[in-house]
Structures are given as structure tokens and as C-alpha cells.
Design a protein around this motif. Structure first.
Motif, PDB file in Angstrom:
ATOM      1  N   GLU A 163       0.811  -1.220   0.000  1.00 47.43           N
ATOM      2  CA  GLU A 163       0.000   0.000   0.000  1.00 47.43           C
ATOM      3  C   GLU A 163       0.846   1.273   0.000  1.00 47.43           C
ATOM      4  O   GLU A 163       0.296   2.374   0.099  1.00 47.43           O
ATOM      5  CB  GLU A 163      -0.924  -0.001   1.223  1.00 47.43           C
ATOM      6  CG  GLU A 163      -1.911  -1.167   1.235  1.00 47.43           C
ATOM      7  CD  GLU A 163      -2.751  -1.192   2.500  1.00 47.43           C
ATOM      8  OE1 GLU A 163      -2.550  -0.298   3.357  1.00 47.43           O
ATOM      9  OE2 GLU A 163      -3.598  -2.091   2.622  1.00 47.43           O
ATOM     10  N   HIS A 164       2.166   1.128  -0.109  1.00 40.35           N
ATOM     11  CA  HIS A 164       3.045   2.305  -0.082  1.00 40.35           C
ATOM     12  C   HIS A 164       2.871   3.127  -1.363  1.00 40.35           C
ATOM     13  O   HIS A 164       3.053   2.627  -2.467  1.00 40.35           O
ATOM     14  CB  HIS A 164       4.500   1.850   0.056  1.00 40.35           C
ATOM     15  CG  HIS A 164       5.479   2.985   0.098  1.00 40.35           C
ATOM     16  ND1 HIS A 164       5.378   4.023   1.002  1.00 40.35           N
ATOM     17  CD2 HIS A 164       6.573   3.249  -0.650  1.00 40.35           C
ATOM     18  CE1 HIS A 164       6.372   4.869   0.809  1.00 40.35           C
ATOM     19  NE2 HIS A 164       7.114   4.415  -0.187  1.00 40.35           N
ATOM     20  N   GLU A 165       2.479   4.394  -1.212  1.00 42.48           N
ATOM     21  CA  GLU A 165       2.236   5.224  -2.398  1.00 42.48           C
ATOM     22  C   GLU A 165       2.924   6.580  -2.350  1.00 42.48           C
ATOM     23  O   GLU A 165       2.897   7.321  -3.329  1.00 42.48           O
ATOM     24  CB  GLU A 165       0.729   5.422  -2.584  1.00 42.48           C
ATOM     25  CG  GLU A 165       0.016   6.077  -1.392  1.00 42.48           C
ATOM     26  CD  GLU A 165      -1.484   6.214  -1.627  1.00 42.48           C
ATOM     27  OE1 GLU A 165      -1.946   7.371  -1.689  1.00 42.48           O
ATOM     28  OE2 GLU A 165      -2.162   5.178  -1.760  1.00 42.48           O
ATOM     29  N   GLY A 166       3.533   6.928  -1.206  1.00 44.72           N
ATOM     30  CA  GLY A 166       4.208   8.224  -1.136  1.00 44.72           C
ATOM     31  C   GLY A 166       4.638   8.528   0.282  1.00 44.72           C
ATOM     32  O   GLY A 166       4.722   7.639   1.138  1.00 44.72           O
ATOM     33  N   VAL A 167       4.899   9.830   0.542  1.00 45.56           N
ATOM     34  CA  VAL A 167       5.359  10.257   1.863  1.00 45.56           C
ATOM     35  C   VAL A 167       4.675  11.566   2.241  1.00 45.56           C
ATOM     36  O   VAL A 167       4.135  12.276   1.389  1.00 45.56           O
ATOM     37  CB  VAL A 167       6.901  10.463   1.891  1.00 45.56           C
ATOM     38  CG1 VAL A 167       7.631   9.161   1.674  1.00 45.56           C
ATOM     39  CG2 VAL A 167       7.334  11.512   0.862  1.00 45.56           C
ATOM     40  N   ILE A 168       4.698  11.858   3.537  1.00 41.59           N
ATOM     41  CA  ILE A 168       4.224  13.151   4.029  1.00 41.59           C
ATOM     42  C   ILE A 168       5.428  13.915   4.556  1.00 41.59           C
ATOM     43  O   ILE A 168       6.183  13.411   5.399  1.00 41.59           O
ATOM     44  CB  ILE A 168       3.181  12.988   5.151  1.00 41.59           C
ATOM     45  CG1 ILE A 168       1.980  12.180   4.656  1.00 41.59           C
ATOM     46  CG2 ILE A 168       2.728  14.348   5.666  1.00 41.59           C
ATOM     47  CD1 ILE A 168       0.944  11.894   5.729  1.00 41.59           C
ATOM     48  N   ASP A 169       5.636  15.117   4.046  1.00 40.54           N
ATOM     49  CA  ASP A 169       6.753  15.970   4.455  1.00 40.54           C
ATOM     50  C   ASP A 169       6.408  16.612   5.806  1.00 40.54           C
ATOM     51  O   ASP A 169       5.459  17.398   5.910  1.00 40.54           O
ATOM     52  CB  ASP A 169       6.987  17.032   3.380  1.00 40.54           C
ATOM     53  CG  ASP A 169       8.264  17.824   3.624  1.00 40.54           C
ATOM     54  OD1 ASP A 169       8.603  18.064   4.804  1.00 40.54           O
ATOM     55  OD2 ASP A 169       8.921  18.201   2.641  1.00 40.54           O
ATOM     56  N   LEU A 170       7.203  16.271   6.840  1.00 32.67           N
ATOM     57  CA  LEU A 170       6.935  16.795   8.178  1.00 32.67           C
ATOM     58  C   LEU A 170       7.273  18.275   8.301  1.00 32.67           C
ATOM     59  O   LEU A 170       6.753  18.964   9.179  1.00 32.67           O
ATOM     60  CB  LEU A 170       7.744  16.009   9.223  1.00 32.67           C
ATOM     61  CG  LEU A 170       7.395  14.518   9.383  1.00 32.67           C
ATOM     62  CD1 LEU A 170       8.358  13.863  10.363  1.00 32.67           C
ATOM     63  CD2 LEU A 170       5.958  14.348   9.846  1.00 32.67           C
TER      64      LEU A 170
END
Length: 751
Positions: free
Chosen positions: A218-225
Motif C-alpha cells: 500500500e506504499h504510495e508516497g510520503v508526508i513531508d513533516l
């Protein structure tokens, strides 16, 4: 490992594929086509933009963590290549950076490979390095000359043995680094376990600057903290980057927790953020980025990025991080040694207008001559100019300067401070320093580990001896960890290296590149012989063949020569003359000593060198006509050989001092392995935090073959060992009987 190379305006952009059976013709159109998305019809734009940012980086990791795959994606997204090929891809092409045929067959990186690319307004020089511990020198020399590093970690396995080694190397050269947790698409991936490994095992002040959107399938991207935005990677090859400010509701709590953790960890290192943290103020994105950059360059903080290179996720964000947080060449402190002032350290300016200072850090033999990789620390290199090798004073004209793109090269006319380039026509050794003649400074060298594995080799066909010698000469110039020597006793050619795979690769390269089939086996151990009791001798040598014959008689004794006295006198054997009178004429005393040395050269048990014997000459007899130098020399040698057989002789074997480092949980297994090899444990010490153990032991060299593989197997690849010669000690009786039997059989065969 990936190192970033820098680009200047280029007047000549001739791309030359470095193929052994090809020519230098590879027209500019082909190169333009490979970078069409970036360059359009003007390739010089790739190196324009004076004042643009520059980064020299290396990509390092444990084997199979995805370094080469990551580099392949970086080259694709920056427009350097126009298609993606995987390390073990079904198309059989292989990754661009694995240009050696052996690398593509084995699916591993063997030699570090350099390339360059441009991301937004920054020029990046990249070196992709091996992950296998046997090729650690490639990582060592790349980190020595780079300004920053990307530490790649597997999202499932976390910190592994070579991760620890790379971390030590980065700390040795004070290399700022960012971390990239790869393979988050794999089953069992857990980025937070990896972040904790960075803190606990590598003792780094690390914190995530992103959280993943989904894991495994289910990995589709990242969230920039920092920017507080979602980044998703769409399209067949992840080339479409979608950004949004809508953070998924189910990730909001994790986002808040990890953002607070980032600020807290950053406050531990940065005073400005610490002050805001204490005042309960919320730092802006710019504040956080500036603080991260300051502390990364100071080696006090490691930002952690996330993604999956194979699934084309997170690579563009990592490139942004490389540009945002890793230093410009001028921002990294480098020091040279002033040879006129006791090698006092002198800070290098890093400015192009200052006198030249460059370091040759890697040599590579090609069909077109020696290719020398060079890092320019200050000043400029210009085609046609002369440079001076500081180490030997030789003056060299620069005939050709190139930028490397794996096995392709592009010719340029000049290169300035901060760049990593390659040159032909320079005869030098690895780690030589070059200047324009105005400086007497030398760049400090790099750490070269000692070899731990040896093999005896010889060409299968004696007619290939010349090619065999050429290959060994080439390989030893390329690789400082490969050592070659000829054994004094056995006359075998012995190669020593960092492990069995290391030596296996060179034997295979010898076959492919020089058409030399090699027979290999373990080297004969350098045994010695000694005696254990006093034995008198009274020997007459008499030979009459017509005319003047040979006549000599010697009387005396032999006895053990203690090791303490050997060390005090600085010799292994001792000859003492106690003769009184002229029964043996004084002119023959030296002949008797020569005969003693002859007897010590070849022992009677296994034909090895003899040590630990004192020979005392007390009396003798001579003949006025038949006595001679040769007669007394032969007489003395025979007398001692006969006496040694009666003086309880024994065979000595080399015993090595072995130091093993491994995690504490494997201590029992390691100690048991040493005991099986007839080793004697000297000490076993835990480190301060109890996570690791150091075991010191003395083990016979003959029992150490294959230990490298056994140790890695028993410690999940986390154990390392070094060994060096300690002393010779008597072999067990059963081993001595076997050695004597083998020696007698070999003599019978040769006779």
C-alpha cells in the motif's frame, strides 16, 4: 556509493564510451538523446548557470540495500538516462552504474562508479559504491574525497554489518550524511525500527523528516513533516509528483507525533531551535530547514528520508534533501599537510582562484592507458597546463580531462575547485597529491585495512606468465587492499585481500581480461624447525679423490637458544667459537660459521628453516694439504644436521594474534568456533553499553583458513576480525608426523 560530480561551462562536449573493443566515437546526438528531457538541443546548458549549487555525494549501504537501484532512479529523474534497467532485470541490460560484466552477472557492485547529473539548479556528482565488505576500500576512498553521503538502509533489515562499517568510515572522514530508508514496499518493512537502529546502534542523532503513506503493497508516497504536505508518486515510472496539503485523517496522529519528535531531536543539536522549543514557539519551515542544514554540515544531525527506489517512490524528495542539507564543496572543511612545517595541518580554501591542490584517489587501467580519478580541492585544472606530483616532484602535462558517466566519459577543457574528474596520461600512485608547483602541501592519505585472506596462485599455462604478471601489476595499482608477494620458502605467488569473494573476483578478472587461467589453492604455511635438548657432535669429513682431497674435523655441541636471548641479540640462531689453539686454523672459523648457516637453511624434518639453536665449536683438526674453506664448511653443515636429528627436533607453526569484534549475543558462538580451531582465548571484553564484545585469541595460521566465511555465517554478517603474526609454537605430535610424511613423499617424488 554515489558521489556527486560538479559541472562548469563546457566548450567541448564529446562523449566517449569506454569500451575495450570500441572507438572513442559516440556522437553528441546520442548523448543529447539520452538527456532529451533536460537538455533539449543545447547540451551546454547542462553545465551552465554560473553560481549554481554543487554537491559531491556518495551512496553507501550494506549489500543489497538498493544503492545501485537508487542511483539508476536518480539518473532517470534528472534526465541523465532515458530508461530504467534494474540490477537483476529481466531485460538482461543491468543497471547503468554496474558497467563491468562481472557486476551484471553477480548482481553486485564491485568497483565504485562515478557519474554526474543536474537536479533543478544544482550539479550533483555521484559515486555508487559496493556494499560487500570485501570491496570496502572502494567505499573508503570515495568517502575520503566526497563532501556528503547518502546512507541507504533496508526498511526490513535496518542497520546491518556493512552499515556499521560505512558509519565508521563516514565518521573517520567527518562526512555529513542524510539517510534513506529504502524498500518500504517489502513485506515486514518498519521504518521506525530502522530510525531506532540509527540512534541505538550507530549512536546518531537521527530523526525522520517524512512519514510514509502506507507500507508494503500500500506504499504510495510520503508526508513531508517540515512543509506539512503529502507527496505521491504517480505514473508508470513515478515521474509524476502530486503534492497536496490534505493529510489523511488516519495519519494525523502519527504526523503530529513525528513532527514533535523531529523538532525535539533537532533542538538537542541546534541552539536556535532549542531556544524556540523552550519558549514553546513553533519554528517555521525555513527555521527547521536552516537548522537541519547547519547541524548536518556539523555532523550533529541526520535527517531520515523514506521511500522505495525499486517502486519509484521518494527519490525526488531525497534529491531535494541532498540539495537542501548536504554541503557545498567550500562548506566542508578539508585539511592538507605542510611538508615544510612538520606536516602541520593547513585548511584548504576551496577557491578556484587559489593555487591548485588535487588528490588522485582512484586508479583504473583501461585499454587506452591509466585513468586517474582526481578530486580538486582548490585551484583549477586546464587542458594543456602542467601539474606537479608533490610526492615525487614529476611534472605532467594535462592532455585529456574527462567527466565519468559509469563506463562512458565526456571530454572537457577545464575543471575547478570542488569537482571530481578523471584524466589520462598521468603516471602516479593512489592517494598522490598534485599542485601547480607553487605549494608543498600534501593531502592526508586514507585508511587502508590490512588483508585477512590469502591464496596461492599460478597460471595454468606457463606460456601465460607475462600476462599473469601484467594482471597482478595492474590490479595492485588499482586496489591498495590487494597485496602480492612471492613466498621465500615455497616460491609460490601469494595474493592477499579482504575476503574470499574479493580474491575470487580478481582471479575471474584475470581470466576474462588477460585470458589467463589460474590454478589456486591455500598457501603453504611457513613452518620452522628447532631442537629441544643439548647434543654433542664430533664429526670427521674426509674425502680423497686423487691429488689434494678434503679433510676437516669439528667437535662441539648444539643446544636450544632461548627466545629471550634471540630477542636480545636480534638473531634467531647463535654461533659461538670456543676453540683454543690452532687445531682449526683461525682462517677457517668463518668457514665453520658459513657451514652452520647452511645447516639452518633447510631442516631435516620438513625441509623448513631452523631457528632457536646455539652452535658451540670447541675443537677440531685439520690437514696441512687437504684442509680448505669448502672442507670445513661441508664438515660443519653435516655435523650439525646429524646432531639436530638426535636433539629431539620439533616443527614450529606460525600462531596468529586474532582480534574479533561482534555483537554480544554471538559471543558464545565465536568463542566455540575459536576453540574448534585449536585457538587459545586471551581475553573477552564487553564494550561500554554492552552491545558488542571484543575477543582476543591466539590461533595457528593453518587453522584460520575459511574463518572469514564461518564468522560472517555465525554472526549474521555482523562479526569482523583482524589477525597478525604473533610467534611460532610447536605443532601437536600428530600434525608433525603428517608433515614429516608429506615431506618425505614430496622428496621421493622429486628424486
Amino acid at each position: 556509493m554515489n558521489a556527486i560530480l560538479k559541472f562548469l561551462p563546457v566548450q567541448s562536449s564529446r562523449v566517449m564510451p569506454m569500451k575495450a573493443n570500441g572507438s572513442w566515437h559516440h556522437c553528441l546526438k546520442n548523448w543529447q538523446r539520452s538527456s532529451v528531457g533536460l537538455l533539449g538541443n543545447n547540451p551546454s546548458r547542462f553545465f551552465s548557470a554560473k553560481g549554481a549549487k554543487h554537491r559531491n555525494i556518495g551512496i553507501s549501504a550494506h549489500i543489497d540495500s538498493g544503492k545501485t537501484t537508487l542511483t539508476e532512479r536518480i539518473l532517470f529523474y534528472t534526465g541523465r538516462i532515458n530508461s530504467i534497467h534494474d540490477v537483476r532485470g529481466k531485460d538482461g541490460v543491468g543497471a547503468k552504474m554496474d558497467s563491468m560484466e562481472l557486476e551484471r552477472e553477480k548482481g553486485i557492485t564491485i568497483q565504485s562508479a562515478a557519474t554526474f547529473c543536474r537536479w533543478k539548479d544544482s550539479h550533483i556528482n555521484i559515486i555508487d559504491t559496493p556494499g560487500h565488505v570485501d570491496f570496502t576500500i572502494e567505499v573508503e576512498r570515495a568517502l575520503r574525497v566526497l563532501d556528503g553521503g547518502v546512507l541507504v538502509l533496508c526498511g526490513v533489515s535496518g542497520v546491518q554489518s556493512q552499515s556499521l562499517t560505512v558509519d565508521r568510515q563516514m565518521k573517520r572522514y567527518n562526512v555529513p550524511r542524510v539517510a534513506f530508508i529504502n524498500k518500504l514496499d517489502r513485506t515486514g518493512s518498519n521504518p521506525w525500527k530502522v530510525v531506532n537502529d540509527l540512534r541505538n546502534q550507530l549512536k546518531l542523532n537521527a530523526a525522520a523528516v517524512q512519514i510514509p503513506i502506507g507500507l508494503e503493497s500500500e506504499h504510495e508516497g510520503v508526508i513531508d513533516l517540515i512543509e506539512q504536505k503529502c507527496i505521491r508518486f504517480k505514473g508508470e515510472k513515478g515521474e509524476i509528483v502530486e503534492e497536496s496539503q490534505d493529510i489523511p485523517q488516519q495519519l494525523q496522529d502519527l504526523f503530529d507525533e513525528k513532527r514533535d519528535e523531529l523538532i525535539e531531536k533537532l533542538a538537542d543539536a541546534d541552539e536556535e531551535i532549542a531556544e524556540m522549543f523552550l519558549m514553546e514557539e513553533t519554528p517555521s519551515a525555513a527555521d527547521i530547514k536552516n537548522a537541519i542544514r547547519r547541524q548536518v554540515i556539523a555532523c550533529n544531525f541526520v535527517p531520515v528520508f523514506m521511500g522505495s527506489a525499486f517502486k519509484n517512490k521518494g527519490v525526488q524528495s531525497l534529491l531535494d534533501g541532498v540539495v537542501d542539507y548536504l554541503p557545498e564543496p567550500i562548506e566542508k572543511d578539508n585539511f592538507a599537510l605542510d611538508r615544510k612545517n612538520g606536516e602541520a595541518p593547513v585548511k584548504v580554501t576551496g577557491k578556484s582562484e587559489d593555487p591548485l591542490l588535487a588528490l588522485a584517489f582512484k586508479l583504473e587501467e583501461t585499454p587506452f592507458g591509466q585513468l586517474t580519478y582526481m578530486r580538486i580541492y582548490q585551484g583549477m585544472l586546464k587542458k594543456g597546463n602542467h601539474i606537479v606530483n608533490v610526492n615525487d616532484g614529476k611534472k605532467i602535462k594535462l592532455a585529456r580531462i574527462v567527466r565519468m558517466h559509469a563506463d562512458d566519459m565526456e571530454e572537457i577543457d577545464e575543471a575547478s575547485a570542488g569537482e571530481v574528474v578523471a584524466m589520462f596520461g598521468i603516471d602516479c600512485r593512489s592517494m598522490d597529491t598534485f599542485s601547480d608547483g607553487n605549494l608543498d602541501l600534501a593531502m592526508s592519505s586514507m585508511f587502508v585495512p590490512e588483508p585477512v585472506m590469502s591464496l596461492a596462485i599460478k597460471p595454468a599455462n606457463s606460456k601465460m606468465q607475462n600476462n599473469f604478471a601484467k594482471a597482478l601489476n595492474k590490479f595492485t595499482k588499482e586496489d591498495p587492499t590487494l597485496r602480492v608477494r612471492v613466498d621465500d620458502q615455497t616460491k609460490e605467488t601469494i595474493i592477499s585481500g579482504m575476503g574470499e569473494l574479493h580474491l575470487e573476483v580478481y582471479i575471474e578478472r584475470m581470466k576474462r581480461e588477460y585470458k589467463v587461467d589460474v590454478i589456486s589453492g591455500k598457501p603453504n604455511v611457513n613452518y620452522k624447525e628447532t631442537i629441544n635438548s643439548r647434543q654433542e657432535f664430533d664429526y670427521l669429513h674426509k674425502k680423497q679423490t686423487g691429488g689434494s682431497g678434503q679433510y676437516a674435523k669439528v667437535i662441539g655441541y648444539i643446544e636450544p637458544f632461548p627466545a629471550e636471548e634471540q630477542k636480545a641479540l636480534g638473531k634467531q640462531n647463535d654461533f659461538v667459537n670456543e676453540c683454543i689453539g690452532t687445531n682449526i686454523p683461525p682462517e677457517y672459523y668463518s668457514s665453520c660459521e658459513k657451514g652452520t648457516n647452511d645447516a639452518m637453511a633447510v631442516g631435516s624434518l620438513v625441509g623448513s628453516e631452523v631457528e632457536g639453536i646455539r652452535v658451540v665449536l670447541q675443537d677440531g683438526a685439520s690437514h696441512a694439504v687437504d684442509s680448505s674453506d669448502q672442507a670445513f664448511r661441508t664438515c660443519m653443515a653435516n655435523a650439525i644436521r646429524i646432531a639436530m636429528k638426535q636433539a629431539k627436533p620439533s616443527v614450529l607453526e606460525p600462531v596468529m594474534s586474532v582480534e574479533i569484534e561482534c555483537p554480544a549475543e554471538f559471543q558464545g558462538t565465536v568463542v566455540a568456533g575459536i576453540n574448534r580451531r585449536m585457538g587459545l582465548i586471551q581475553s573477552s571484553d564487553m564494550n561500554e553499553d554492552g552491545s558488542g564484545v571484543k575477543v582476543l585469541a591466539e590461533v595457528p595460521l593453518a587453522n584460520m583458513f575459511g574463518y572469514s566465511t564461518e564468522l560472517r555465517s555465525n554472526t549474521q554478517g555482523k562479526g569482523e576480525f583482524t589477525m597478525e603474526y604473533h610467534h611460532h609454537a610447536p605443532v601437536p605430535k600428530n600434525v608433525q608426523d603428517e608433515l614429516e610424511k608429506k615431506y618425505k613423499e614430496e622428496r621421493a617424488t622429486s628424486d
